[in-house]
Design a protein around this motif. Structure first.
Motif, PDB file in Angstrom:
ATOM      1  N   ILE A 243       0.939  -1.206  -0.324  1.00 41.68           N
ATOM      2  CA  ILE A 243       0.327   0.266  -0.502  1.00 41.68           C
ATOM      3  C   ILE A 243       0.980   1.171  -0.112  1.00 41.68           C
ATOM      4  N   GLU A 244       1.989   1.251   0.709  1.00 40.82           N
ATOM      5  CA  GLU A 244       2.912   2.029   0.800  1.00 40.82           C
ATOM      6  C   GLU A 244       3.206   2.773  -0.552  1.00 40.82           C
ATOM      7  N   LEU A 245       3.770   1.749  -1.387  1.00 38.15           N
ATOM      8  CA  LEU A 245       4.593   1.790  -2.406  1.00 38.15           C
ATOM      9  C   LEU A 245       3.457   2.522  -3.335  1.00 38.15           C
ATOM     10  N   LEU A 246       2.496   1.572  -3.592  1.00 38.90           N
ATOM     11  CA  LEU A 246       1.513   2.412  -4.404  1.00 38.90           C
ATOM     12  C   LEU A 246       0.583   3.767  -3.898  1.00 38.90           C
ATOM     13  N   ARG A 247       0.691   4.493  -2.829  1.00 41.24           N
ATOM     14  CA  ARG A 247       0.680   5.720  -2.295  1.00 41.24           C
ATOM     15  C   ARG A 247       1.289   6.437  -2.879  1.00 41.24           C
ATOM     16  N   THR A 248       2.800   6.194  -2.667  1.00 45.40           N
ATOM     17  CA  THR A 248       4.194   7.084  -3.355  1.00 45.40           C
ATOM     18  C   THR A 248       3.847   7.143  -4.728  1.00 45.40           C
ATOM     19  N   ALA A 249       3.468   6.197  -5.526  1.00 43.85           N
ATOM     20  CA  ALA A 249       3.389   6.042  -6.277  1.00 43.85           C
ATOM     21  C   ALA A 249       2.056   6.983  -7.433  1.00 43.85           C
ATOM     22  N   LEU A 250       0.592   7.510  -6.489  1.00 41.26           N
ATOM     23  CA  LEU A 250      -0.083   8.275  -7.275  1.00 41.26           C
ATOM     24  C   LEU A 250       0.679   9.270  -7.030  1.00 41.26           C
ATOM     25  N   LEU A 251       0.733   9.278  -5.397  1.00 44.27           N
ATOM     26  CA  LEU A 251       1.454  11.045  -4.815  1.00 44.27           C
ATOM     27  C   LEU A 251       2.488  11.292  -6.211  1.00 44.27           C
ATOM     28  N   GLU A 252       3.043  10.827  -6.701  1.00 38.49           N
ATOM     29  CA  GLU A 252       4.056  10.893  -7.988  1.00 38.49           C
ATOM     30  C   GLU A 252       3.542  11.159  -9.115  1.00 38.49           C
ATOM     31  N   GLY A 253       1.798  10.713  -9.508  1.00 40.13           N
ATOM     32  CA  GLY A 253       1.620  10.952 -10.751  1.00 40.13           C
ATOM     33  C   GLY A 253       1.395   9.702 -11.461  1.00 40.13           C
ATOM     34  N   SER A 254       1.659   8.734 -10.795  1.00 46.14           N
ATOM     35  CA  SER A 254       1.609   8.509 -11.634  1.00 46.14           C
ATOM     36  C   SER A 254      -0.966   6.895 -11.562  1.00 46.14           C
ATOM     37  N   ALA A 255      -1.224   6.411 -11.916  1.00 48.27           N
ATOM     38  CA  ALA A 255      -2.350   6.366 -12.083  1.00 48.27           C
ATOM     39  C   ALA A 255      -2.239   4.574 -11.587  1.00 48.27           C
ATOM     40  N   VAL A 256      -3.218   4.373 -10.971  1.00 47.69           N
ATOM     41  CA  VAL A 256      -3.443   3.082 -10.414  1.00 47.69           C
ATOM     42  C   VAL A 256      -4.765   2.100 -10.541  1.00 47.69           C
ATOM     43  N   VAL A 257      -4.925   1.124 -11.470  1.00 52.45           N
ATOM     44  CA  VAL A 257      -5.786   0.454 -11.864  1.00 52.45           C
ATOM     45  C   VAL A 257      -5.642  -1.126 -11.336  1.00 52.45           C
ATOM     46  N   SER A 258      -7.002  -1.310 -10.728  1.00 49.13           N
ATOM     47  CA  SER A 258      -6.731  -3.073  -9.795  1.00 49.13           C
ATOM     48  C   SER A 258      -7.997  -3.111  -9.857  1.00 49.13           C
ATOM     49  N   VAL A 259      -7.521  -4.621 -10.449  1.00 50.88           N
ATOM     50  CA  VAL A 259      -8.726  -5.909 -10.396  1.00 50.88           C
ATOM     51  C   VAL A 259      -8.753  -6.702  -9.271  1.00 50.88           C
ATOM     52  N   SER A 260      -9.567  -6.563  -8.002  1.00 50.95           N
ATOM     53  CA  SER A 260      -9.125  -6.802  -6.512  1.00 50.95           C
ATOM     54  C   SER A 260     -10.943  -6.686  -5.850  1.00 50.95           C
ATOM     55  N   HIS A 261     -10.296  -7.622  -5.071  1.00 49.82           N
ATOM     56  CA  HIS A 261     -11.728  -8.095  -3.779  1.00 49.82           C
ATOM     57  C   HIS A 261     -11.859  -7.637  -3.049  1.00 49.82           C
ATOM     58  N   ASP A 262     -10.498  -7.137  -2.220  1.00 47.02           N
ATOM     59  CA  ASP A 262      -9.775  -6.877  -0.960  1.00 47.02           C
ATOM     60  C   ASP A 262     -10.489  -5.102  -1.130  1.00 47.02           C
ATOM     61  N   GLU A 263     -11.162  -5.144  -0.409  1.00 46.99           N
ATOM     62  CA  GLU A 263     -11.618  -4.002   0.019  1.00 46.99           C
ATOM     63  C   GLU A 263     -11.480  -3.017   0.706  1.00 46.99           C
ATOM     64  N   GLN A 264     -10.157  -3.890   1.391  1.00 51.35           N
ATOM     65  CA  GLN A 264      -9.065  -2.608   2.103  1.00 51.35           C
ATOM     66  C   GLN A 264      -8.511  -2.391   1.466  1.00 51.35           C
ATOM     67  N   PHE A 265      -8.448  -3.004   0.610  1.00 53.38           N
ATOM     68  CA  PHE A 265      -7.000  -2.551  -0.151  1.00 53.38           C
ATOM     69  C   PHE A 265      -7.827  -1.000  -1.087  1.00 53.38           C
ATOM     70  N   ILE A 266      -9.088  -1.110  -1.385  1.00 46.97           N
ATOM     71  CA  ILE A 266      -9.441  -0.846  -2.480  1.00 46.97           C
ATOM     72  C   ILE A 266      -9.818   1.095  -1.446  1.00 46.97           C
ATOM     73  N   GLU A 267     -10.151   0.611  -0.460  1.00 47.18           N
ATOM     74  CA  GLU A 267     -10.126   1.540   0.635  1.00 47.18           C
ATOM     75  C   GLU A 267      -8.769   2.450   0.506  1.00 47.18           C
ATOM     76  N   ALA A 268      -7.991   1.432   1.559  1.00 45.41           N
ATOM     77  CA  ALA A 268      -6.421   2.534   1.421  1.00 45.41           C
ATOM     78  C   ALA A 268      -6.266   3.458   0.361  1.00 45.41           C
ATOM     79  N   LEU A 269      -6.361   2.875  -0.485  1.00 45.56           N
ATOM     80  CA  LEU A 269      -5.587   3.615  -2.695  1.00 45.56           C
ATOM     81  C   LEU A 269      -6.929   5.054  -2.488  1.00 45.56           C
ATOM     82  N   ASN A 270      -8.133   4.902  -1.212  1.00 42.91           N
ATOM     83  CA  ASN A 270      -9.282   5.931  -2.093  1.00 42.91           C
ATOM     84  C   ASN A 270      -9.531   5.865  -3.613  1.00 42.91           C
TER      85      ASN A 270
END
Length: 507
Positions: free
Chosen positions: A453-480
Motif C-alpha cells: 500500500i505504501e509503495l502504491l500510495r507513493t506512486a499515486l502521489l508522484e503522478g501515476s494512475a493505479v487501476v486494480s482488479v481486486s476483491h480486497d475492500e481494505q485495499f480499495i479503501e486504502a488507495l481511496n
C-alpha cells in the motif's frame, strides 16, 4: 457423494526440516506436531514462512531431488511420496491445475487416475460442481473460465477424488465475497462427516476460524510458532501474532488517511467492448483514467475484470468501441497502446497479471526487477550511469517489499505471496505512468500488504494512475479508489457497468 473414501488421514511430523537446493537456510525447520484423522486445521504464518511448501510435502509433490530433508514427515505412518493419491492438493495458482479442455472432464480427471469405478465418477463430478457453486454444463470450455472460476474447478476436482487428506492453499483468495462463502461452505459440507482430514492455508483468518478445530502458526523462519484451538491461539496470542503479520479481525493494519490530486487524462474509453476470440466479456465501458488517481475494478468472478485489465494494458485488442491513450501517456506515440513496441509499453503502462509466473523471464529476483529498466530504452542516459540508477531502484524495491534476502533466488521458487510482490515490483521498477494490477494483494500477510500500500500510495502521489482488479475492500479503501462495478451477465456477457465517481473515505 458416494462414500468410498479409505478413511481420514493421520499426519505426524517429528523434528522435520526442509531446505531447497538453492537456499542457504531451511524453508521449514524442526517441525513437531501430530494431526488426528478427521481434524480440521487452519495453517497460518507470514508470507514466505513455508506454508505452501508444507502442503506440497504432505501431498508428496515437492519434487526437488537436490533438496535436503531431515527428520520425519509421515502420512498414515509412511512418507507422503509413497502415498500419492491419498491427499488432494489445491494449489495457490489454479491455472496450473486446469488440465482438460472441458469442465466435466477436468473434474473427473483425478478420480479416473485413482481408478474410481466409471459408474461412480460422473455422479461425483456433478455433486462436486454443485458443491462449489460452479453451475456450468459439463462440456463448457475450461479455457474460458475466470481465475476465480478456475479455483472452484480445482476444488471440485479434489472433492470428486474423495481423498483422505484435503489440502487447500488460499482457496478463496481470488473469489468475490459471495464466492468466498460458497467455497468455504462447500468444503465444510463435503467434510462434515469427518471422512477426510483438512488443512487449509489462508491469510484472512475470519473466513475459516469458526470452521476448524485447531490452528497451527509458522513463524518467519519456518518453525512452529503456535499450536492450539482457535481461541487458545487467535485470542490469547492475538497481539503477538498480529505483530508478525497474521491477519486478525481484532488487529487490522492501521493506515493514515490518504488523498491524491487527480492530474491530466491518461486514457479514455468510449462504448468499449472487451473479450477474447471475438466474444464480448464486457461492453458499454466509458472510462476516464487520470494521473494520480486510483480506480478499482470490482464485480463477480467471470464478469470480465481481468479481460478489461489486459485490454487497458495494451495486451488484448478491443472488440469494439474506442480506447485512447491520451498525449500525457502516449508521449509522442500513437493513441493505441496495442501498437506500441514492448520497450515503449514498459515505460508507460505496467501490467501485473493474475498469475505472477506468467511475467517472470529471468533466473533470479534481482535480474527480474532490472529487466524492464534495461529494456525500456531511456534516451540520453549513459549506460554506466543508468546501471547505477537501476541498481539503486532495484535495491529500494527489494528492501521495501521484503525480498532482499531472496535477491539471487529463482523467482519460481518463491512463495505465492513473494511471487505476487515480485510481479508488482517488476512493473513498478520502471515507474510507468499507468499501473494495471490484477489481484495485487493475493497471498500477502498484514505487514507485506501495508508495505505494498505504501509503495502504491507513493506512486499515486508522484503522478501515476493505479487501476486494480481486486476483491480486497481494505485495499480499495486504502488507495481511496473510485470503483467500477462489473455486473454479472449470462455467459459472462456484461452491460451497463456502473462507475462511481465519488471516492471512498480514506482510513
Amino acid at each position: 457423494m458416494p462414500a468410498t473414501r479409505s478413511g481420514p488421514a493421520r499426519i505426524t511430523a517429528e523434528n522435520w526440516s526442509f531446505r531447497r537446493a538453492d537456499r542457504a537456510a531451511a524453508v521449514l525447520h524442526g517441525l513437531d506436531f501430530s494431526i488426528a484423522p478427521g481434524e480440521r486445521v487452519l495453517l497460518l504464518g507470514p508470507s514466505g514462512s513455508g506454508k505452501s511448501t508444507l502442503l506440497h510435502a504432505l501431498a508428496g509433490v515437492l519434487g526437488d531431488g537436490d533438496a535436503e530433508e531431515t527428520g520425519t514427515l509421515a502420512l498414515d505412518g509412511t512418507h507422503p511420496r509413497a502415498s500419492r493419491g491419498r491427499a488432494g492438493l489445491m494449489q495457490q495458482d489454479p491455472e496450473t491445475q486446469v488440465i482438460l479442455p472441458r469442465v466435466g472432464d477436468d473434474v473427473a480427471f483425478g478420480a479416473e487416475n485413482l481408478s474410481v469405478p466409471p459408474e461412480q465418477i460422473w455422479p461425483r463430478v456433478n455433486d462436486a460442481l454443485r458443491a462449489v457453486g460452479l453451475d456450468l454444463p459439463l462440456d463448457h470450455p475450461s479455457s474460458s473460465l475466470s481465475g476465480g472460476q478456475k479455483q472452484r474447478l480445482a476444488l471440485a476436482g479434489i472433492l470428486a477424488m474423495q481423498p483422505g487428506l484435503v489440502l487447500l492453499d488460499e482457496p478463496t483468495a481470488n473469489l468475490d465475497p459471495e464466492g468466498v462463502l460458497e467455497v468455504r461452505d462447500a468444503v465444510a459440507s463435503a467434510l462434515a462427516d469427518r471422512s477426510a482430514t483438512l488443512i487449509v492455508v489462508e491469510h484472512r483468518v475470519e473466513v475459516w476460524r469458526d470452521q476448524v478445530d485447531r490452528v497451527l502458526v509458522l513463524n518467519a523462519q519456518g518453525g512452529l510458532e503456535a499450536d492450539g484451538t482457535p481461541r487458545e491461539v487467535l485470542v490469547a496470542r492475538g497481539e503477538a501474532l498480529a505483530a508478525q503479520g497474521i491477519w486478525l479481525p481484532e488487529h487490522l493494519p492501521e493506515l493514515p488517511p490518504f488523498n491524491s490530486t487527480p492530474g491530466r487524462q491518461l486514457m479514455t474509453t468510449e462504448s468499449l467492448a472487451v473479450g477474447r476470440r471475438a466474444v464480448a466479456a464486457a461492453q458499454g465501458l466509458n472510462l476516464e483514467i487520470q494521473a494520480g488517481q486510483a480506480l478499482a475494478i470490482t464485480g463477480p468472478n467471470g464478469s470480465g475484470k481481468s479481460t478489461l485489465a489486459l485490454t487497458l494494458g495494451g495486451l488484448l485488442k478491443p472488440i469494439s468501441g474506442v480506447l485512447k491513450a491520451e498525449p500525457e501517456l502516449a508521449d509522442g506515440l500513437g493513441a493505441q497502446p496495442r501498437s506500441w513496441k514492448a520497450k515503449d509499453l514498459i515505460a508507460r503502462i505496467g501490467s501485473v497479471f493474475q498469475e505472477p509466473e506468467h511475467q517472470f523471464v529471468t533466473g533470479n529476483v534481482r535480474d527480474e526487477l532490472a529487466f524492464g529498466l534495461r529494456h525500456q530504452g531511456r534516451r540520453g542516459t549513459e549506460k554506466e550511469g543508468a546501471e547505477k540508477e537501476w541498481a539503486a531502484r532495484v535495491d529500494e524495491l527489494l528492501e521495501a517489499l521484503g525480498l532482499a534476502d531472496f535477491a539471487e533466488a529463482n523467482p519460481f521458487t518463491l512463495s505465492g505471496g513473494q511471487k505476487r510482490r515480485l510481479s508488482v515490483a517488476t512493473v513498478m521498477a520502471a515507474k510507468p505512468k499507468l499501473l494495471i494490477l490484477d489481484e495485487p494483494t493475493f497471498g500477502q500477510d498484514a505487514l507485506t500488504w501495508a508495505a505494498l500500500i505504501e509503495l502504491l500510495r507513493t506512486a499515486l502521489l508522484e503522478g501515476s494512475a493505479v487501476v486494480s482488479v481486486s476483491h480486497d475492500e481494505q485495499f480499495i479503501e486504502a488507495l481511496n479508489s473510485r470503483q467500477l462495478l462489473m455486473p454479472e451477465q449470462p455467459e459472462s456477457r456484461l452491460s451497463d457497468p456502473r462507475l462511481t465517481s465519488e471516492r471512498r473515505p480514506g482510513r
